[in-house]
Scaffold this motif. Structure first.
Motif, short mmCIF file in Angstrom:
data_model
loop_
_atom_site.label_atom_id
_atom_site.label_comp_id
_atom_site.label_asym_id
_atom_site.label_seq_id
_atom_site.Cartn_x
_atom_site.Cartn_y
_atom_site.Cartn_z
N ASP A 189 -3.51 -10.39 4.05
CA ASP A 189 -4.66 -9.47 3.42
C ASP A 189 -4.41 -7.74 3.28
O ASP A 189 -3.47 -7.48 3.66
N PRO A 246 -4.67 -3.88 1.95
CA PRO A 246 -5.84 -4.04 2.76
C PRO A 246 -6.37 -3.26 0.83
O PRO A 246 -5.83 -2.94 -0.24
N PRO A 247 -7.67 -2.34 1.28
CA PRO A 247 -8.09 -1.43 0.08
C PRO A 247 -7.49 0.17 -0.29
O PRO A 247 -6.10 0.23 0.36
N HIS A 248 -7.81 0.19 -1.59
CA HIS A 248 -6.30 1.51 -2.53
C HIS A 248 -5.01 1.20 -2.54
O HIS A 248 -4.78 1.76 -2.26
N VAL A 249 -4.53 0.18 -2.63
CA VAL A 249 -3.41 -0.57 -2.93
C VAL A 249 -3.35 -0.31 -4.13
O VAL A 249 -3.96 -0.51 -4.86
N LYS A 307 0.49 -1.35 0.36
CA LYS A 307 0.29 -0.24 0.10
C LYS A 307 0.73 1.19 -0.41
O LYS A 307 0.64 2.13 -0.44
#
Length: 71
Positions: A49, A51-54, A18
């Protein structure tokens, strides 16, 4: 770890995927692959996991580093 047990990991999902650059992802992925090249029971992956927005470029850099290493 005995060869009949799989080991997965261990690339940092936040600090690397990220927050780092695609160049960093590629470099660190390659380094881990080199360190584990003699292990038949190692599967490279994120340490948890992702994370979102990688940034998609970081995901691409990971897969490209794996592809190039396996040629």
């Amino acid at each position: 770890v005995p060869e009949d047990i799989l080991v997965m990991g261990n690339l940092d999902p936040v600090g690397l995927f990220k927050q780092a650059t695609a160049i960093d992802v590629s470099k660190i992925t390659k380094e881990l692959l080199e360190k584990t090249a003699d292990r038949n029971n190692f599967i490279i992956s994120s340490g948890c996991d992702v994370p979102p927005h990688v940034p998609f470029g970081n995901i691409e850099a990971f897969y490209e580093a794996v592809r190039v290493f396996n040629i």
